[in-house]
Design an enzyme around this catalytic site. Structure first.
Site, PDB file in Angstrom:
ATOM      1  N   ALA A  48       0.866  -1.181   0.000  1.00 39.55           N
ATOM      2  CA  ALA A  48       0.000   0.000   0.000  1.00 39.55           C
ATOM      3  C   ALA A  48       0.897   1.223   0.000  1.00 39.55           C
ATOM      4  O   ALA A  48       1.978   1.216   0.599  1.00 39.55           O
ATOM      5  CB  ALA A  48      -0.916   0.007   1.225  1.00 39.55           C
TER       6      ALA A  48
ATOM      7  N   ALA B 178       0.797   5.725   0.081  1.00 41.29           N
ATOM      8  CA  ALA B 178       0.104   7.008   0.181  1.00 41.29           C
ATOM      9  C   ALA B 178       1.118   8.116  -0.062  1.00 41.29           C
ATOM     10  O   ALA B 178       2.270   7.855  -0.417  1.00 41.29           O
ATOM     11  CB  ALA B 178      -0.558   7.153   1.560  1.00 41.29           C
ATOM     12  N   SER B 179       0.694   9.366   0.136  1.00 46.80           N
ATOM     13  CA  SER B 179       1.551  10.493  -0.221  1.00 46.80           C
ATOM     14  C   SER B 179       2.774  10.600   0.671  1.00 46.80           C
ATOM     15  O   SER B 179       3.827  11.055   0.238  1.00 46.80           O
ATOM     16  CB  SER B 179       0.747  11.789  -0.158  1.00 46.80           C
TER      17      SER B 179
ATOM     18  N   ALA C  86       3.934   7.926   2.994  1.00 45.46           N
ATOM     19  CA  ALA C  86       4.634   6.677   3.300  1.00 45.46           C
ATOM     20  C   ALA C  86       4.027   5.522   2.538  1.00 45.46           C
ATOM     21  O   ALA C  86       2.974   5.664   1.889  1.00 45.46           O
ATOM     22  CB  ALA C  86       4.568   6.407   4.809  1.00 45.46           C
ATOM     23  N   GLN C  87       4.707   4.387   2.603  1.00 44.77           N
ATOM     24  CA  GLN C  87       4.171   3.153   2.053  1.00 44.77           C
ATOM     25  C   GLN C  87       4.459   2.016   3.019  1.00 44.77           C
ATOM     26  O   GLN C  87       5.334   2.114   3.885  1.00 44.77           O
ATOM     27  CB  GLN C  87       4.751   2.856   0.677  1.00 44.77           C
ATOM     28  N   VAL C  88       3.694   0.915   2.871  1.00 44.43           N
ATOM     29  CA  VAL C  88       3.765  -0.196   3.820  1.00 44.43           C
ATOM     30  C   VAL C  88       4.268  -1.449   3.116  1.00 44.43           C
ATOM     31  O   VAL C  88       3.848  -1.764   1.998  1.00 44.43           O
ATOM     32  CB  VAL C  88       2.383  -0.460   4.456  1.00 44.43           C
TER      33      VAL C  88
ATOM     34  N   LYS D 288       6.264   0.450   7.849  1.00 45.60           N
ATOM     35  CA  LYS D 288       5.873   1.698   7.194  1.00 45.60           C
ATOM     36  C   LYS D 288       7.131   2.526   6.943  1.00 45.60           C
ATOM     37  O   LYS D 288       7.896   2.801   7.874  1.00 45.60           O
ATOM     38  CB  LYS D 288       4.894   2.454   8.094  1.00 45.60           C
TER      39      LYS D 288
ATOM     40  N   ASP E 253      -8.787   9.439  12.072  1.00 49.11           N
ATOM     41  CA  ASP E 253      -8.791   9.044  10.656  1.00 49.11           C
ATOM     42  C   ASP E 253      -9.531   7.712  10.544  1.00 49.11           C
ATOM     43  O   ASP E 253      -8.984   6.698  10.132  1.00 49.11           O
ATOM     44  CB  ASP E 253      -7.349   8.914  10.154  1.00 49.11           C
TER      45      ASP E 253
END
Length: 524
Positions: free
Chosen positions: A131, A133-134, A136-138, A155, A290
């Site tokens: 996954a 996102a702007s 970080a990534q996992v 992460k 969130d």
């Protein structure tokens, strides 16, 4: 340097303005709602807009084109319906924070630089990104422990993201200060503080040690709660750029059908999620902010597991009492008490009458209570409440707006699991429990004891306070004995600085206007 930085801010903002205008983000805005200085730019912007575009769709497209900083700004403004309006806030809530992931090799380079060690010394296995996102990534990885090999989620901060956000946030600060200067009527919205809050939020999100601490605090607060928990943090493999935590094997709340197949009741999970959110907000003053469906899983034991603690909200004791009494007052339709709570908290200027504010609250509450239970939206009620407070010059409370935004999201998640969810019946036990505990006899005794402790601390510190006070008075006396005088050179420097800032601001505005005219001419 100030001149060149102002020019850089202006050019980048001009590019962003063109993208917004071209995508049609300003189409449909009523010029009468804007200050006179903004009406000509609005007309020019609509001249270059693509044909047959919708303002809300165009806004989302423009934000996606401008990149991660603007996506974060859009998501943040979804918490501020008082600035962008309820419809725009709802549209911004749908912005997706998903981007193309970095390569595995790039992520490994960041991990190795963060720890000063080879990835093989840290992990038994380090997989591809699952996954992104702007920020970080996992990655899925494996670590060796005393109990054997365990799966973890890692992460990783994206390369170069801090430099990009720093530049774009500086542009946003420049724009907010410019609006404050040119449109004083919008100072009530405190746009500079909006950008400051966004900047703080982004800084926290980009330091994974703070997210790990938030997850740890949430886990500690909820350790006695049988219905919700947080993943365990691997502190040995966590730094500013890397966060390692327990891998969660579970079903996301985005898949009600799968939950049903496994024997879980989505309707019961909806009630559990709502009550868990309210309990953490009221009891702990620390809540997950969130609460999208993808951030919650159901494990084998039927317990909801929260992930992604990058955005958290905090409420002080006064704000928690404010929230509880408002919700309880609307449940009981006691609008006078709700109004009194606003005045007691100091949220409404005392130039207004509490009876008039109660009348406005009745106008919100009665139409909602005339509907069936599953049609009553707590989120809609809070949205209307914040709209009405603008009529009474209520100062913006960022922590309450974040709470309102989170309640909108969590209510949506609850309704996706149970379309007939009765928000008020679900919330009432949690709110009543808090009211009984903190506003009943036991709570009053506890508050009195805390008050006495504060008095004791003040008395103990009194000698030091008196000494410092006497020293300050002596200094003021020395400064003002012959009057506080500014030298002619100091005054001249003030005038020069202010004049220079104004001239460059005016020049930047003329440059922007000229370029917009040129673009409009070319398009037409």
């Amino acid at each position: 340097m100030s001149v060149f930085s102002s020019l850089g801010h202006s050019l980048r903002l001009m590019h962003a303005s063109y993208v917004f205008a071209r995508e049609g983000a300003f189409v449909g805005i009523d010029p009468a709602l804007l200050p006179p200085v903004a009406r000509l730019p609005l007309r020019l912007a609509n001249l270059i807009a693509k044909r047959n575009v919708d303002g809300l769709t165009g806004l989302s497209r423009a934000i996606d084109r401008l990149g991660p900083s603007y996506v974060k700004l859009g998501q943040f403004l979804s918490t501020r319906p008082d600035i962008v309006g309820a419809k725009v806030a709802l549209d911004l809530e749908r912005l997706q924070d998903r981007v193309t992931p970095m390569s595995r090799d790039t992520a490994i380079g960041i991990v190795e630089a963060a720890f000063g060690a080879k990835v093989e010394a840290l992990f038994e296995n380090f997989g591809e990104p699952i996954a992104a996102a702007s920020i970080a990534q996992v990655h899925r990885a494996e670590v060796k422990t005393g109990e054997g090999v365990q799966t973890v989620a890692v992460k990783v901060l994206r390369a170069g993201i801090e430099r990009r956000f720093t530049r774009d946030l500086a542009d946003m600060f420049f724009a907010a200060k410019l609006i404050d200067r040119l449109a004083p009527e919008y100072r009530r919205l405190r746009l500079v503080q909006v950008v400051e809050t966004l900047a703080r939020s982004v800084r926290i999100e980009m330091d994974f040690r703070l997210e790990a601490a938030a997850a740890s605090e949430f886990a500690e607060n909820s350790k006695q709660d049988p219905e919700i928990r947080a993943p365990t943090i691997d502190w040995r493999r966590t730094t500013r750029e890397v966060l390692t935590m327990e891998w969660i094997d579970g079903v996301p709340l985005t898949d009600p059908e799968r939950l049903t197949q496994l024997g879980f009741d989505p309707r019961a999970l909806a009630r559990t999620l709502i009550q868990a959110f309210l309990r953490t907000a009221l009891r702990d003053g620390f809540f997950h902010a969130d609460m999208h469906q993808g951030n919650f899983f159901v494990d084998e034991a039927g317990r909801i597991v929260a992930i992604d603690f990058g955005i958290m909200g905090r409420l002080g004791r006064k704000e928690r009492r404010f929230l509880a009494e408002i919700l309880y007052g609307f449940i009981r339709r006691d609008y006078m008490r709700v109004a009194e709570v606003h005045f007691e908290a100091g949220y409404v200027p005392h130039a207004y009458r509490v009876e008039d504010f109660a009348q406005a609250l009745r106008a919100i509450g009665e139409p909602i209570h005339s509907r069936t239970a599953d049609e009553i939206s707590m989120a809609k009620l809070l949205t209307l409440l914040f709209e009405v407070t603008g009529l009474f010059d209520m100062r913006t409370r960022p922590e309450l707006l974040l709470l309102q935004k989170t309640m909108v999201v969590v209510e949506g998640v609850g309704r996706s699991l149970d379309p007939k969810l009765d928000m008020w019946t679900t919330a009432e036990p949690v709110v009543r429990e808090w009211m009984t505990r903190h506003l009943g006899p036991a709570g009053k005794l506890e508050s009195a004891a805390q008050g006495m402790a504060e008095v004791g601390r003040f008395v103990g510190n009194a000698p030091g306070l008196l000494t410092r006070g006497a020293r300050v008075l002596d200094q003021l006396d020395a400064m003002t004995r012959d009057g506080l005088v500014l030298s002619p050179q100091t005054i001249a420097e003030f005038d020069k600085a202010e004049g220079s800032r104004f001239r460059w601001t005016l020049a930047a505005l003329w440059v922007i206007a000229a370029l917009l005219l040129w673009i409009a001419f070319k398009v037409l």
